[in-house]
Design a protein around this motif. Sequence first.
Motif, PDB file in Angstrom:
ATOM      1  N   ALA A  99      41.132 -18.402  19.371  1.00  0.00           N
ATOM      2  CA  ALA A  99      42.063 -18.667  17.991  1.00  0.00           C
ATOM      3  C   ALA A  99      41.020 -18.714  16.897  1.00  0.00           C
ATOM      4  O   ALA A  99      41.251 -18.133  15.879  1.00  0.00           O
ATOM      5  N   ALA A 100      39.912 -19.363  17.197  1.00  0.00           N
ATOM      6  CA  ALA A 100      38.999 -19.384  15.726  1.00  0.00           C
ATOM      7  C   ALA A 100      38.490 -18.019  15.610  1.00  0.00           C
ATOM      8  O   ALA A 100      38.584 -17.770  14.702  1.00  0.00           O
ATOM      9  N   GLY A 101      38.010 -17.169  16.492  1.00  0.00           N
ATOM     10  CA  GLY A 101      37.743 -15.878  16.272  1.00  0.00           C
ATOM     11  C   GLY A 101      39.025 -15.178  15.820  1.00  0.00           C
ATOM     12  O   GLY A 101      38.665 -14.328  14.811  1.00  0.00           O
ATOM     13  N   LEU A 102      40.027 -15.368  16.200  1.00  0.00           N
ATOM     14  CA  LEU A 102      41.182 -14.509  15.527  1.00  0.00           C
ATOM     15  C   LEU A 102      41.542 -14.755  14.056  1.00  0.00           C
ATOM     16  O   LEU A 102      41.645 -13.760  13.423  1.00  0.00           O
ATOM     17  N   VAL A 103      41.392 -16.074  13.698  1.00  0.00           N
ATOM     18  CA  VAL A 103      41.613 -16.328  12.429  1.00  0.00           C
ATOM     19  C   VAL A 103      40.290 -15.905  11.423  1.00  0.00           C
ATOM     20  O   VAL A 103      40.736 -15.503  10.627  1.00  0.00           O
TER      21      VAL A 103
ATOM     22  N   VAL B   2      27.460  -7.297   7.213  1.00  0.00           N
ATOM     23  CA  VAL B   2      26.111  -6.568   8.048  1.00  0.00           C
ATOM     24  C   VAL B   2      25.730  -7.858   8.861  1.00  0.00           C
ATOM     25  O   VAL B   2      24.994  -7.408   9.878  1.00  0.00           O
ATOM     26  N   TYR B   3      25.256  -9.061   8.276  1.00  0.00           N
ATOM     27  CA  TYR B   3      24.580 -10.032   9.311  1.00  0.00           C
ATOM     28  C   TYR B   3      25.292 -10.888  10.135  1.00  0.00           C
ATOM     29  O   TYR B   3      25.095 -11.048  11.120  1.00  0.00           O
ATOM     30  N   LEU B   4      26.780 -10.949   9.844  1.00  0.00           N
ATOM     31  CA  LEU B   4      27.695 -11.814  10.385  1.00  0.00           C
ATOM     32  C   LEU B   4      28.427 -11.184  11.540  1.00  0.00           C
ATOM     33  O   LEU B   4      28.235 -11.349  12.705  1.00  0.00           O
ATOM     34  N   VAL B   5      29.245 -10.120  11.032  1.00  0.00           N
ATOM     35  CA  VAL B   5      30.342  -9.449  12.038  1.00  0.00           C
ATOM     36  C   VAL B   5      29.500  -8.354  12.661  1.00  0.00           C
ATOM     37  O   VAL B   5      29.413  -8.557  13.907  1.00  0.00           O
ATOM     38  N   ASP B   6      28.682  -7.492  12.133  1.00  0.00           N
ATOM     39  CA  ASP B   6      28.240  -6.326  12.751  1.00  0.00           C
ATOM     40  C   ASP B   6      26.794  -7.123  13.448  1.00  0.00           C
ATOM     41  O   ASP B   6      26.105  -6.292  14.195  1.00  0.00           O
TER      42      ASP B   6
ATOM     43  N   GLY C 264      31.442 -16.746  23.873  1.00  0.00           N
ATOM     44  CA  GLY C 264      31.486 -15.196  23.883  1.00  0.00           C
ATOM     45  C   GLY C 264      32.806 -14.554  23.273  1.00  0.00           C
ATOM     46  O   GLY C 264      32.771 -13.642  22.687  1.00  0.00           O
ATOM     47  N   VAL C 265      33.876 -15.229  23.697  1.00  0.00           N
ATOM     48  CA  VAL C 265      35.160 -14.719  23.399  1.00  0.00           C
ATOM     49  C   VAL C 265      35.330 -15.125  21.881  1.00  0.00           C
ATOM     50  O   VAL C 265      35.978 -14.200  21.270  1.00  0.00           O
ATOM     51  N   PHE C 266      34.893 -16.107  21.240  1.00  0.00           N
ATOM     52  CA  PHE C 266      34.971 -16.368  19.743  1.00  0.00           C
ATOM     53  C   PHE C 266      34.102 -15.293  19.105  1.00  0.00           C
ATOM     54  O   PHE C 266      34.710 -14.337  18.356  1.00  0.00           O
ATOM     55  N   CYS C 267      32.898 -14.609  19.607  1.00  0.00           N
ATOM     56  CA  CYS C 267      32.411 -13.595  18.886  1.00  0.00           C
ATOM     57  C   CYS C 267      33.113 -12.317  19.027  1.00  0.00           C
ATOM     58  O   CYS C 267      33.411 -11.504  18.195  1.00  0.00           O
ATOM     59  N   LEU C 268      33.590 -11.669  20.330  1.00  0.00           N
ATOM     60  CA  LEU C 268      34.413 -10.885  20.656  1.00  0.00           C
ATOM     61  C   LEU C 268      35.670 -10.667  19.771  1.00  0.00           C
ATOM     62  O   LEU C 268      36.103  -9.558  19.069  1.00  0.00           O
ATOM     63  N   MET C 269      36.443 -11.764  19.740  1.00  0.00           N
ATOM     64  CA  MET C 269      37.682 -11.726  19.191  1.00  0.00           C
ATOM     65  C   MET C 269      37.478 -11.750  17.484  1.00  0.00           C
ATOM     66  O   MET C 269      38.285 -10.965  16.490  1.00  0.00           O
ATOM     67  N   THR C 270      36.221 -12.490  17.085  1.00  0.00           N
ATOM     68  CA  THR C 270      36.146 -12.359  15.528  1.00  0.00           C
ATOM     69  C   THR C 270      35.863 -10.735  15.168  1.00  0.00           C
ATOM     70  O   THR C 270      36.471 -10.355  14.189  1.00  0.00           O
ATOM     71  N   VAL C 271      34.952 -10.328  15.885  1.00  0.00           N
ATOM     72  CA  VAL C 271      34.465  -8.741  15.631  1.00  0.00           C
ATOM     73  C   VAL C 271      35.741  -7.671  15.806  1.00  0.00           C
ATOM     74  O   VAL C 271      36.098  -6.918  14.798  1.00  0.00           O
TER      75      VAL C 271
END
Length: 425
Positions: A12-16, A34-38, A200-207
């Motif tokens: 949920a946090a990643g999605l938001v 550049v630094y956070l997402v990618d 891991g899931v947080f990172c995947l969902m955010t990106v």
Amino acid sequence: MNLTVRILIGMAAGLVLGTLIKLAGVPADHFISVYLVDGVLDAGGDIFIRSLQLMVVPLVFVSLVCGAASLGGHGNMGRVGGKTVGLYLITTGIAISIALLLALIIGPGEGAASAGLVTPDFQPKPTESIKDTLVNIFPTNPVNAMAEGNMLQIIVFALLFGVALSRTGEAGRRVNVVFDDLNEILMKLITMLIELAPYGVFCLMTVLFTRIGWQEIDKLIAYFMTVVLALIVHASVVYPSLLTVLARVNPVTFFNKMREPMLVAFSTSSSGATLPVTLRTVERRVGVKNEVASFAIPLGATINMDGTAIMQGVATVFIAQIYHIDLTFVDYLMVILTATMASIGTAGVPGVGLIMLAMVLKQVGLPVEGIGLILGIDRLLDMLRTAVNVVGDGTVATIVARTENDLDLDVFNDPDAGRVIDGAD
Ligand code: ASP
């Protein structure tokens, strides 16, 4: 805190966060992109998937050698194998039939002017013939099979090795002990890795949610909803019925225990990468004995893709309707057959379902470029169907185990069995 809850919070946090970054329209050269997402998040997600993948080959090999060794001893390997493969084919056949039926009733592509939809270039990759697929199951070199992560070849080698081991008397028994110990160690490693899943899931969902294109969806909403509906029907009607009738177990308990592999499948879109989590859950939480689980789960991750078959069924009808091409009853039978066959020998990795769709479309003479239409929203559907693929593997493993008296009902009925709690197994 309960692991499932932690994974859900991560998701949920990643999605938001992903959606916020997307809505804020952060430019690609901004430091957040550049630094956070990618940078950090993309790397975090990749590392999570890689660490799951790294488990797959050793785990499947070791676990299956143990399983084949005890199955080989009982001499009922053929029956278990036959039942498993049979059930995989039947459930996939049912899945695609539901998809075709719902798509024909709903008619997601009816009345849509094909001109309104842009068809991006889609170059289908060449697909293997069924004969090649079958021949390729047999490895010429097991080390190569492992190096390439060719699941079916690894399965064949492990089965042969395990059976020989069970027939080698004292030497076999000694090696068997080593394999059993190795299996324990690998299971422990998975338990450790699953604890990292929320991050891991947080990172995947955010990106993912910073990159996903929503604008396509409104044009394809009918297609999207038809696939989702068919997935829901299959997962909430077909699997529970099979579990109740054939395995005589409570499907609610089963689904409760399968939450973690489902969430990991959803976030990684890869039943292959989820395999270690599925195997651990099915053995330790659901109670399927290693003899059945070590064979059924890796096999299922490779050849059983009910969710994918559902997408293909709906997509075939959708594309036929968009291009105003009428399919006959025989064509539909062909679709059922080809899609079921196409699942065999195709690895469970993101997006592979679309490649297999090309084979199905060709079989019934539909334009393969039609895949371009649904390309834009496939990422989201991939997540959902991968979760269904993984549940399908667990369902079949549970049914086979139950009919073979290899399901430990004490484990099945114990809500805490095999729970991941602070690294304790
Ligand atoms: N991503 C799916 C899986 O790994 C396959 C697919 O439908 O593309 O099971």
